[in-house]
Motif scaffolding. Structure first.
Motif, mmCIF file in Angstrom:
data_model
loop_
_atom_site.group_PDB
_atom_site.id
_atom_site.type_symbol
_atom_site.label_atom_id
_atom_site.label_comp_id
_atom_site.label_asym_id
_atom_site.label_seq_id
_atom_site.Cartn_x
_atom_site.Cartn_y
_atom_site.Cartn_z
ATOM 1 N N VAL A 69 153.764 56.423 -75.482
ATOM 2 C CA VAL A 69 152.701 56.066 -76.424
ATOM 3 C C VAL A 69 152.309 57.266 -77.281
ATOM 4 N N ALA A 70 152.323 58.457 -76.711
ATOM 5 C CA ALA A 70 152.006 59.653 -77.482
ATOM 6 C C ALA A 70 153.022 59.877 -78.596
ATOM 7 N N GLN A 71 154.289 59.524 -78.320
ATOM 8 C CA GLN A 71 155.336 59.682 -79.332
ATOM 9 C C GLN A 71 155.323 58.547 -80.353
ATOM 10 N N PHE A 72 154.886 57.353 -79.922
ATOM 11 C CA PHE A 72 154.844 56.173 -80.800
ATOM 12 C C PHE A 72 153.459 55.532 -80.669
ATOM 13 N N PRO A 73 152.449 56.167 -81.262
ATOM 14 C CA PRO A 73 151.067 55.722 -81.041
ATOM 15 C C PRO A 73 150.747 54.346 -81.611
ATOM 16 N N HIS A 74 151.620 53.806 -82.444
ATOM 17 C CA HIS A 74 151.382 52.464 -82.976
ATOM 18 C C HIS A 74 151.943 51.385 -82.053
ATOM 19 N N TYR A 75 152.581 51.789 -80.964
ATOM 20 C CA TYR A 75 153.169 50.857 -80.007
ATOM 21 C C TYR A 75 152.351 50.822 -78.714
ATOM 22 N N PHE A 76 152.343 49.677 -78.062
ATOM 23 C CA PHE A 76 151.939 49.614 -76.658
ATOM 24 C C PHE A 76 153.217 49.712 -75.840
ATOM 25 N N VAL A 77 153.081 50.015 -74.557
ATOM 26 C CA VAL A 77 154.238 49.977 -73.663
ATOM 27 C C VAL A 77 153.750 49.651 -72.258
ATOM 28 N N GLY A 78 154.528 48.857 -71.549
ATOM 29 C CA GLY A 78 154.135 48.475 -70.201
ATOM 30 C C GLY A 78 155.351 48.329 -69.308
ATOM 31 N N SER A 79 155.088 48.191 -68.036
ATOM 32 C CA SER A 79 156.172 48.056 -67.068
ATOM 33 C C SER A 79 155.975 46.806 -66.237
ATOM 34 N N ASN A 80 157.066 46.118 -65.966
ATOM 35 C CA ASN A 80 157.006 45.063 -64.970
ATOM 36 C C ASN A 80 156.706 45.687 -63.611
ATOM 37 N N ALA A 81 156.176 44.887 -62.723
ATOM 38 C CA ALA A 81 155.930 45.356 -61.368
ATOM 39 C C ALA A 81 157.260 45.623 -60.664
ATOM 40 N N ASP A 82 157.182 46.344 -59.551
ATOM 41 C CA ASP A 82 158.408 46.778 -58.874
ATOM 42 C C ASP A 82 158.717 45.992 -57.601
ATOM 43 N N LEU A 83 158.161 44.777 -57.491
ATOM 44 C CA LEU A 83 158.447 43.919 -56.342
ATOM 45 C C LEU A 83 158.958 42.565 -56.826
ATOM 46 N N PHE A 130 160.876 50.030 -69.454
ATOM 47 C CA PHE A 130 159.584 49.518 -69.900
ATOM 48 C C PHE A 130 159.828 48.598 -71.097
ATOM 49 N N GLN A 131 158.812 47.814 -71.431
ATOM 50 C CA GLN A 131 158.855 47.010 -72.658
ATOM 51 C C GLN A 131 157.618 47.320 -73.491
ATOM 52 N N GLY A 132 157.797 47.340 -74.795
ATOM 53 C CA GLY A 132 156.675 47.645 -75.677
ATOM 54 C C GLY A 132 156.844 46.960 -77.010
ATOM 55 N N GLY A 133 156.134 47.465 -78.001
ATOM 56 C CA GLY A 133 156.258 46.889 -79.329
ATOM 57 C C GLY A 133 155.031 47.089 -80.176
ATOM 58 N N LEU A 184 155.644 40.992 -67.221
ATOM 59 C CA LEU A 184 154.801 41.789 -68.106
ATOM 60 C C LEU A 184 154.339 41.020 -69.342
ATOM 61 N N ILE A 185 155.261 40.343 -70.011
ATOM 62 C CA ILE A 185 154.921 39.684 -71.273
ATOM 63 C C ILE A 185 153.905 38.562 -71.047
ATOM 64 N N GLU A 186 154.126 37.757 -70.006
ATOM 65 C CA GLU A 186 153.177 36.686 -69.701
ATOM 66 C C GLU A 186 151.825 37.253 -69.287
ATOM 67 N N VAL A 187 151.848 38.326 -68.507
ATOM 68 C CA VAL A 187 150.604 38.966 -68.049
ATOM 69 C C VAL A 187 149.693 39.276 -69.229
ATOM 70 N N MET A 188 150.285 39.722 -70.334
ATOM 71 C CA MET A 188 149.494 40.137 -71.500
ATOM 72 C C MET A 188 149.016 38.961 -72.340
ATOM 73 N N GLY A 189 149.541 37.746 -72.059
ATOM 74 C CA GLY A 189 149.048 36.583 -72.776
ATOM 75 C C GLY A 189 150.043 35.886 -73.664
ATOM 76 N N LEU A 190 151.350 36.086 -73.417
ATOM 77 C CA LEU A 190 152.374 35.381 -74.192
ATOM 78 C C LEU A 190 153.236 34.571 -73.232
ATOM 79 N N ALA A 191 153.200 33.263 -73.389
ATOM 80 C CA ALA A 191 154.005 32.378 -72.551
ATOM 81 C C ALA A 191 155.420 32.298 -73.108
ATOM 82 N N VAL A 192 156.405 32.589 -72.267
ATOM 83 C CA VAL A 192 157.810 32.391 -72.637
ATOM 84 C C VAL A 192 158.277 31.159 -71.869
ATOM 85 N N LEU A 193 158.312 30.032 -72.567
ATOM 86 C CA LEU A 193 158.575 28.747 -71.918
ATOM 87 C C LEU A 193 160.027 28.325 -72.112
#
Length: 529
Positions: free
Chosen positions: A273-287, A300-303, A428-437
């Motif tokens: 994020v420090a290198q690309f401050p206009h992006y968010f980035v997150g990680s899926n859980a590890d289980l 990670f996934q971001g955008g 991760l993507i669904e967690v943030m509020g986007l349904a991939v159906l």
């Protein structure tokens, strides 16, 4: 389309989009015809330039997820789609592919596009030059480049059905994914007979760059990875070929190493994020169950997109002793989220690590939270980092993958009642509020609309019976409001109700429910931090 015309048009497209320069035209014509087994080229350099000049992309204002090419024009990929279809037809007819199916066509036309895609060193140099001017300019160019090379197949992505549904938690994004092609039976059978190989180890490995693919593995000749450094280690930056939101990127470890959520992971997220401050980035859980589809390779996934969860407010603040310099609070969201904010990423990571450690070992039987059963760990976190002004934020979504006989797919997973819409894991993507159906929903919703308007018995239709209880529920709700289901309003109602189901999916996935008892249990955990 005549094959010579198709060759000319493909090279003209490459010239138009900046994949090649005018000096490359003759080389490009010969390169494409070589791939096609053609020994003669009828198009001239002037023919290609004239065709490139005549290509008319849409010059209207681009939406956020369209972006524009280097010439300032919007391209939805239709021109390229038609040209590649003609070239694929020729390849199938002349036995240059293994079969006439989307799998074999994709393998062949990716090879053609790869022949016209600049080498990694050129792409990396261009990105680095633009990055010196602005990280945002660099990513916008690279995103457009990834679309122009057909690594991101725009003409498929635009088929995805998208809308938003307003809920008490904000506007949730809903997507019915239609861009990822399904394999045909012949390709599936061929994949089963194909010689097994461990190269590349997975679809996130750097060895995928330029890889020719096979029937059970996508071709990546037109794929280019931007090298970046994360916490002193070699990583890569690329876009997802199946973009679910604007500039949907993947940040991947150069080494094939398993996913792991720990303090080091939090620092890596902040470094990006420090290198690309206009992006968010997150990680899926590890289980498993609460994690992503690829746990064997750290990524990670971001955008460049703001999800509903990022807009959700903190509804209860708290202070952790020893971390008075870090703002902390519980977010108003259907899942259980702790938000940390502050200017010092090291301090944020230290507190996040404390929360993670507490959560991994925390048990509250009254809330059905178990750290482990029979030695199997259940608790982890889905983290998301972003920068807001001068402050860094880290959202920690509490996850638990325990199962029971009643809920064999997971207690904190979409319950069976909702599986007619969404059964897959909540990543991760669904967690943030986007349904991939799933793609099946497009046809099912169209059939359901017709059946409801015709007054048919849904339970008598094998494909639609699974939706019957759901339809009965919302039909009764609208009837109580005096609203009739009509041809004019039914599609909108179906979309809204799908969005409400997704909200319930997220509520199911939340370890602490949005009830007084659930929130009191959440507060008990916070008190242990």
């Amino acid at each position: 389309m005549d094959i010579q015309m198709a060759v000319k048009d493909l090279v003209a497209y490459a010239l138009k989009t900046g994949l090649i320069e005018e000096a490359d035209i003759i080389w490009a014509l010969n390169t494409v015809t070589l791939e096609l087994g053609i020994t003669e080229v009828t198009a001239t350099r002037e023919d290609v330039i004239a065709e490139a000049d005549s290509i008319a992309f849409d010059e209207t204002e681009a939406s956020e997820d369209q972006k524009v090419n280097a010439l300032g024009m919007v391209s939805d990929g239709t021109y390229l789609e038609n040209v590649l279809a003609a070239l694929d037809d020729y390849a199938v007819e002349h036995g240059l592919t293994g079969s006439d199916s989307v799998v074999y066509r994709d393998l062949f036309d990716t090879r053609l596009m790869g022949a016209l895609t600049p080498r990694p060193s050129e792409v990396q140099a261009r990105f680095a030059s633009l990055y010196e001017e602005s990280p945002k300019e660099a990513t916008e160019w690279y995103y457009t480049f990834s679309r122009d090379t057909d690594y991101i197949r725009r003409y498929r992505v635009k088929k995805d059905v998208k809308w938003q549904t307003h809920t008490e938690y904000g506007d949730l994004d809903i997507t019915i994914n239609l861009s990822k092609p399904e394999k045909d039976p012949k390709a599936i059978a061929a994949a089963g007979k194909a010689k097994q190989t461990g190269y590349p180890k997975c679809q996130l490995c750097h060895e995928c760059e330029g890889y020719s693919g096979r029937v059970d593995y996508p071709a990546r000749e037109n794929h280019r990875i931007i090298p970046i450094e994360i916490q002193g280690a070699e990583w890569g930056f690329q876009y997802s070929p199946y973009v679910y939101y604007n500039e949907h990127c993947i940040v991947l470890n150069a080494a094939h190493t398993p996913m792991k959520i720990d303090k080091a992971a939090f620092l890596k997220l902040f470094d990006f994020v420090a290198q690309f401050p206009h992006y968010f980035v997150g990680s899926n859980a590890d289980l498993p169950i609460v994690g992503g589809s690829i746990l064997a390779h750290e990524h990670f996934q971001g955008g460049h997109y703001t999800f509903a969860m990022a807009k959700a407010p903190v509804e209860r603040s708290f202070t952790v002793p020893g971390f008075e310099d870090v703002e902390a609070g519980i977010v108003k969201w259907p899942m259980s989220v702790i938000r940390l904010s502050g200017p010092d990423t090291v301090r944020l990571a230290e507190l996040a690590d404390r929360i993670l450690t507490k959560w991994r070992g925390y048990t509250d039987e009254s809330a059905f939270i178990f750290a482990e059963t029979e030695g199997t760990p259940h608790s982890t976190i889905t983290p998301i980092a972003r920068k807001v002004g001068d402050q860094f934020q880290l959202d920690l979504v509490l996850r638990n993958n325990i199962t029971t006989e009643e809920h064999p797919l997971g207690v904190f997973h979409p319950h069976a009642k909702l599986h007619h819409i969404k059964k897959e894991n909540i990543g991760l993507i669904e967690v943030m509020g986007l349904a991939v159906l799933p793609s099946r929903l497009k046809g099912e919703m169209a059939d359901l609309r017709e059946a409801i308007l015709a007054g048919k018995d849904l339970r008598a239709d094998e494909a639609l019976a699974k939706h019957a209880d759901w339809v009965d529920e919302f039909r009764a709700k609208y009837a109580a409001q005096g609203v009739q289901l009509t041809e004019e309003n039914l599609e909108g109602i179906l979309r809204d109700e799908i969005g409400i189901v997704f909200m319930q999916v997220l509520e199911d996935a939340g370890v602490y429910k949005r009830t007084p008892e659930g929130q009191a249990a959440f507060d008990r955990f916070v008190a242990t931090i």
